[in-house]
Write an enzyme that holds these catalytic residues in place. Sequence first.
Site, PDB file in Angstrom:
ATOM      1  N   GLY A  16      29.909  -3.212  90.262  1.00  0.00           N
ATOM      2  CA  GLY A  16      29.760  -4.024  91.477  1.00  0.00           C
ATOM      3  C   GLY A  16      28.385  -4.629  91.684  1.00  0.00           C
ATOM      4  N   SER A  17      27.633  -4.859  90.600  1.00  0.00           N
ATOM      5  CA  SER A  17      26.314  -5.476  90.810  1.00  0.00           C
ATOM      6  C   SER A  17      26.456  -6.942  91.233  1.00  0.00           C
ATOM      7  CB  SER A  17      25.426  -5.334  89.569  1.00  0.00           C
ATOM      8  OG  SER A  17      25.868  -6.166  88.536  1.00  0.00           O
ATOM      9  N   ASN A  18      27.460  -7.627  90.731  1.00  0.00           N
ATOM     10  CA  ASN A  18      27.696  -9.002  91.210  1.00  0.00           C
ATOM     11  C   ASN A  18      28.103  -8.991  92.675  1.00  0.00           C
ATOM     12  OD1 ASN A  18      27.459 -11.337  89.191  1.00  0.00           O
ATOM     13  ND2 ASN A  18      28.420  -9.725  87.966  1.00  0.00           N
ATOM     14  N   ARG A  95      41.299  -7.164  84.983  1.00  0.00           N
ATOM     15  CA  ARG A  95      42.728  -7.363  84.716  1.00  0.00           C
ATOM     16  C   ARG A  95      43.061  -8.841  84.748  1.00  0.00           C
ATOM     17  NH1 ARG A  95      45.981  -2.881  85.120  1.00  0.00           N
ATOM     18  NH2 ARG A  95      44.771  -1.060  85.733  1.00  0.00           N
ATOM     19  N   ASN A 111      35.938 -16.795  88.982  1.00  0.00           N
ATOM     20  CA  ASN A 111      35.597 -15.652  88.126  1.00  0.00           C
ATOM     21  C   ASN A 111      34.219 -15.884  87.521  1.00  0.00           C
ATOM     22  OD1 ASN A 111      36.025 -13.252  86.573  1.00  0.00           O
ATOM     23  ND2 ASN A 111      36.542 -14.522  84.801  1.00  0.00           N
ATOM     24  N   HIS A 113      32.054 -14.830  84.011  1.00  0.00           N
ATOM     25  CA  HIS A 113      32.255 -14.279  82.673  1.00  0.00           C
ATOM     26  C   HIS A 113      30.925 -14.293  81.923  1.00  0.00           C
ATOM     27  CE1 HIS A 113      34.507 -13.125  79.144  1.00  0.00           C
ATOM     28  NE2 HIS A 113      33.785 -13.997  78.469  1.00  0.00           N
ATOM     29  N   GLY A 147      45.247 -19.123  82.067  1.00  0.00           N
ATOM     30  CA  GLY A 147      44.792 -18.594  80.780  1.00  0.00           C
ATOM     31  C   GLY A 147      43.752 -17.498  80.960  1.00  0.00           C
ATOM     32  N   ASP A 149      40.157 -16.740  80.935  1.00  0.00           N
ATOM     33  CA  ASP A 149      38.818 -17.358  80.997  1.00  0.00           C
ATOM     34  C   ASP A 149      38.821 -18.834  80.586  1.00  0.00           C
ATOM     35  OD1 ASP A 149      37.758 -14.823  81.743  1.00  0.00           O
ATOM     36  OD2 ASP A 149      37.595 -14.241  79.642  1.00  0.00           O
TER      37      ASP A 149
HETATM   38  C1  GAR Z   1      29.715  -8.650  84.559  1.00  0.00           C
HETATM   39  O1  GAR Z   1      28.861  -8.816  83.457  1.00  0.00           O
HETATM   40  C2  GAR Z   1      30.816  -9.685  84.551  1.00  0.00           C
HETATM   41  O2  GAR Z   1      30.395 -10.941  84.073  1.00  0.00           O
HETATM   42  C3  GAR Z   1      31.798  -9.059  83.600  1.00  0.00           C
HETATM   43  O3  GAR Z   1      31.790  -7.699  83.924  1.00  0.00           O
HETATM   44  C4  GAR Z   1      30.501  -7.348  84.455  1.00  0.00           C
HETATM   45  C5  GAR Z   1      30.728  -6.707  85.801  1.00  0.00           C
HETATM   46  O4  GAR Z   1      29.521  -6.178  86.290  1.00  0.00           O
HETATM   47  N1  GAR Z   1      33.105  -9.632  83.737  1.00  0.00           N
HETATM   48  C6  GAR Z   1      33.936  -9.791  82.724  1.00  0.00           C
HETATM   49  O5  GAR Z   1      33.675  -9.465  81.577  1.00  0.00           O
HETATM   50  C7  GAR Z   1      35.251 -10.427  83.095  1.00  0.00           C
HETATM   51  N2  GAR Z   1      35.978 -10.802  81.928  1.00  0.00           N
HETATM   52  P1  GAR Z   1      29.396  -5.760  87.810  1.00  0.00           P
HETATM   53  O6  GAR Z   1      30.589  -4.848  88.130  1.00  0.00           O
HETATM   54  O7  GAR Z   1      28.100  -5.016  87.883  1.00  0.00           O
HETATM   55  O8  GAR Z   1      29.404  -7.012  88.650  1.00  0.00           O
END
Ligand code: GAR
Length: 208
Positions: A16-18, A95, A111, A113, A147, A149
């Site tokens: 959950g840093s984003n 997912r 999203n 990525h 699709g 991504d």
């Molecule tokens: C992030 O790097 C995000 O871009 C990636 O998972 C990480 C989640 O980090 N997402 C994917 O790979 C989606 N296909 P977070 O939980 O600290 O935000």
Amino acid sequence: MILSKLSIGVLASGRGSNLASIIKAVEDGTIQGKIEIVLSDNPKAQALQRAKEAGIPAEAVSRDQFKTKREFETALIRALKERGVELVVLAGFMRLLSPYFIEQFPGRIMNIHPSLLPSFPGLAAQKQALDYGVRYSGCTVHFVDQGMDTGPIILQAVVPVLPTDTEEDLAERILEQEHKLYPKAIALYAEGRLSIEGRRVIIKEGDK
Ligand code: GAR
């Protein structure tokens, strides 16, 4: 111009840093929005904890509570709609959503990525970049289509890949950019400055 606040729902599976960077941007007014709910398919996700600490409703909706993917997604949709969510933000949600879910929020799911799409979609994007030997990678915020991504790209940020990089080094360098890029993309959406034309996302100039 006074803008009404965008109702945001976040789906997250892990750290959950984003999410934290988005919470911060909402709190400091960068995003004209309100996070109505955070949902996770993982009851142990740190994202749920972070949401609660920020006073945001947070719920675990595990896939194994349901017989089918359709029922699982119906539960997510219901929770989002009950809160009047207008934009669904996937923040490390691991997912693939079905067309059924996506059709409930047309052009209203984003999203992030950790690669420069269309390179290295799917899992372990940073490892894919290292294995391929690219000199630059980065992150992409895009609208979600059916699709993996593949949806229209909103913003991208580039980072160098260094010869000594481990997967963790690269992931960390990319993550630093993710934390700036995602709030920026959500802010643009909240200001009504994004529109989709075919594969392209048009960004309207802001008021000066
Ligand atoms: C992030 O790097 C995000 O871009 C990636 O998972 C990480 C989640 O980090 N997402 C994917 O790979 C989606 N296909 P977070 O939980 O600290 O935000």
